[in-house]
Write an enzyme that holds these catalytic residues in place. Structure first.
Site, PDB file in Angstrom:
ATOM      1  N   SER A 159      32.364  35.050  66.891  1.00 27.93           N
ATOM      2  CA  SER A 159      32.499  34.364  65.601  1.00 27.93           C
ATOM      3  C   SER A 159      31.349  33.385  65.393  1.00 27.93           C
ATOM      4  O   SER A 159      31.161  32.850  64.296  1.00 27.93           O
ATOM      5  CB  SER A 159      33.840  33.620  65.506  1.00 27.93           C
ATOM      6  OG  SER A 159      34.039  32.813  66.651  1.00 27.93           O
ATOM      7  N   ASP A 207      32.490  36.249  74.892  1.00 25.91           N
ATOM      8  CA  ASP A 207      32.789  37.427  74.067  1.00 25.91           C
ATOM      9  C   ASP A 207      31.672  38.463  74.189  1.00 25.91           C
ATOM     10  O   ASP A 207      30.492  38.117  74.069  1.00 25.91           O
ATOM     11  CB  ASP A 207      32.885  36.975  72.600  1.00 25.91           C
ATOM     12  CG  ASP A 207      34.001  37.648  71.846  1.00 25.91           C
ATOM     13  OD1 ASP A 207      34.619  38.581  72.395  1.00 25.91           O
ATOM     14  OD2 ASP A 207      34.263  37.218  70.700  1.00 25.91           O
ATOM     15  N   GLU A 217      36.754  43.821  72.402  1.00 24.16           N
ATOM     16  CA  GLU A 217      37.697  44.267  71.382  1.00 24.16           C
ATOM     17  C   GLU A 217      38.008  45.757  71.540  1.00 24.16           C
ATOM     18  O   GLU A 217      37.129  46.533  71.930  1.00 24.16           O
ATOM     19  CB  GLU A 217      37.107  44.030  69.980  1.00 24.16           C
ATOM     20  CG  GLU A 217      36.872  42.576  69.669  1.00 24.16           C
ATOM     21  CD  GLU A 217      36.347  42.351  68.245  1.00 24.16           C
ATOM     22  OE1 GLU A 217      36.287  43.311  67.448  1.00 24.16           O
ATOM     23  OE2 GLU A 217      35.992  41.205  67.950  1.00 24.16           O
ATOM     24  N   GLU A 265      45.455  39.776  67.153  1.00 26.17           N
ATOM     25  CA  GLU A 265      44.965  39.151  65.914  1.00 26.17           C
ATOM     26  C   GLU A 265      45.550  39.847  64.692  1.00 26.17           C
ATOM     27  O   GLU A 265      45.472  41.088  64.575  1.00 26.17           O
ATOM     28  CB  GLU A 265      43.427  39.207  65.862  1.00 26.17           C
ATOM     29  CG  GLU A 265      42.868  38.617  64.567  1.00 26.17           C
ATOM     30  CD  GLU A 265      41.379  38.308  64.602  1.00 26.17           C
ATOM     31  OE1 GLU A 265      40.748  38.413  65.670  1.00 26.17           O
ATOM     32  OE2 GLU A 265      40.863  37.944  63.522  1.00 26.17           O
TER      33      GLU A 265
HETATM   34  O1  KIV Z   1      35.126  35.481  68.147  1.00 22.60           O
HETATM   35  C1  KIV Z   1      36.183  34.831  68.013  1.00 22.60           C
HETATM   36  O2  KIV Z   1      36.185  33.644  67.661  1.00 22.60           O
HETATM   37  C2  KIV Z   1      37.440  35.515  68.279  1.00 22.60           C
HETATM   38  C3  KIV Z   1      38.707  34.800  67.938  1.00 22.60           C
HETATM   39  C4  KIV Z   1      38.956  34.866  66.480  1.00 22.60           C
HETATM   40  C5  KIV Z   1      39.852  35.310  68.688  1.00 22.60           C
HETATM   41  O3  KIV Z   1      37.431  36.620  68.736  1.00 22.60           O
END
Ligand code: KIV
Length: 246
Positions: free
Chosen positions: A29, A67, A98, A164
């Site tokens: 994000s 992430d 994901e 989510e």
């Molecule tokens: O990238 C992010 O902030 C996320 C959250 C919304 C869970 O994956």
């Protein structure tokens, strides 16, 4: 229940850590929050390594979740492991990716490399084009697909799963069926934890998504502070003797 908040830099990472969250998510994000992009698809591995490094620099007590960006794990299991290793070398203690059943092989291989993995199903923003937009997932007959994804991820070795934008009743059912924790965002109150993006939590986001809650109106606070500073400069009220040297 687990509390997780995103952070992308050392200042905010130290604030959320001081506040006592369990997990800090260096989320992709970062694309929308920091880079001004419309979605998360353009974030690179280099971007993610950079932001993980910034967050890790404060040595938080909270666990750092890095992430895996779009394109870093989809094409092969080897890519997935190599890129997970890069995030760990940058300072992540857990990696998140994901997808459901179709990424189970990648998850198995990353976990076999002794890297804890967090799954993320339901609305997966990296699949925005395939999903036809940012839409709630798992309604009606589609619930079975999300349940199967959750079970496949648990069997592949994730230590927790983000749910989510799924109906609260579905999230409750998945949480009851799994022995690993679920962490919700737009998934109701029955998950084992909750996650928020820090700009949403702080009320900095201009158009708040329904799944988020602003705990403060920091956009207004910050704009007021800047405009007060600008007025002080214009009126000669800043700096004063306090900010000056002899
Ligand atoms: O990238 C992010 O902030 C996320 C959250 C919304 C869970 O994956």
């Amino acid at each position: 229940p687990l509390a997780m908040v995103t952070a992308y830099d050392s200042t905010f990472a130290s604030i959320v850590d001081e506040a006592g969250v369990d997990l800090i998510l260096v989320g992709d994000s970062v694309a929308t929050v920091m880079q001004g992009q419309r979605n998360t698809l353009g974030v690179s591995m280099q971007d993610m390594e950079y932001h993980v490094r910034l967050v890790a620099s404060v040595k938080p007590n909270a666990l750092i979740v890095g992430d895996m960006p779009f394109g870093s794990y989809q094409s092969s299991v080897k890519d997935a492991v190599d890129n997970a290793v890069r995030l760990v070398k940058a300072g992540a203690e857990i990696v998140k990716l994901e997808g459901g059943i179709h990424v189970a092989d990648q998850i198995r291989a990353i976990a076999a490399a002794d890297i804890p993995v967090m799954g993320h199903i339901g609305l997966t923003p990296q699949s925005v084009h395939a999903l036809g937009g940012f839409k709630v997932q798992g309604r009606g007959d589609d619930a079975a697909r999300v349940i199967e994804d959750a079970k496949a991820l648990a069997a592949a070795g994730v230590f927790a799963i983000i749910l989510e934008a799924v109906p609260a009743s579905l999230a409750a059912e998945i949480t009851a069926q799994l022995s690993i924790p679920t962490i919700g965002i737009g998934a109701g109150k029955d998950c084992d934890g909750q996650v928020l993006v820090w700009t949403d939590l702080m009320g900095l986001t201009e158009k708040m998504p329904k799944l988020a809650k602003a705990y403060r109106n920091m956009r207004k606070e910050m704009a007021d502070a800047v405009s007060e500073f600008a007025s002080d400069v214009a009126a000669g009220r800043f700096p004063t003797a306090d900010q000056s040297f002899n």
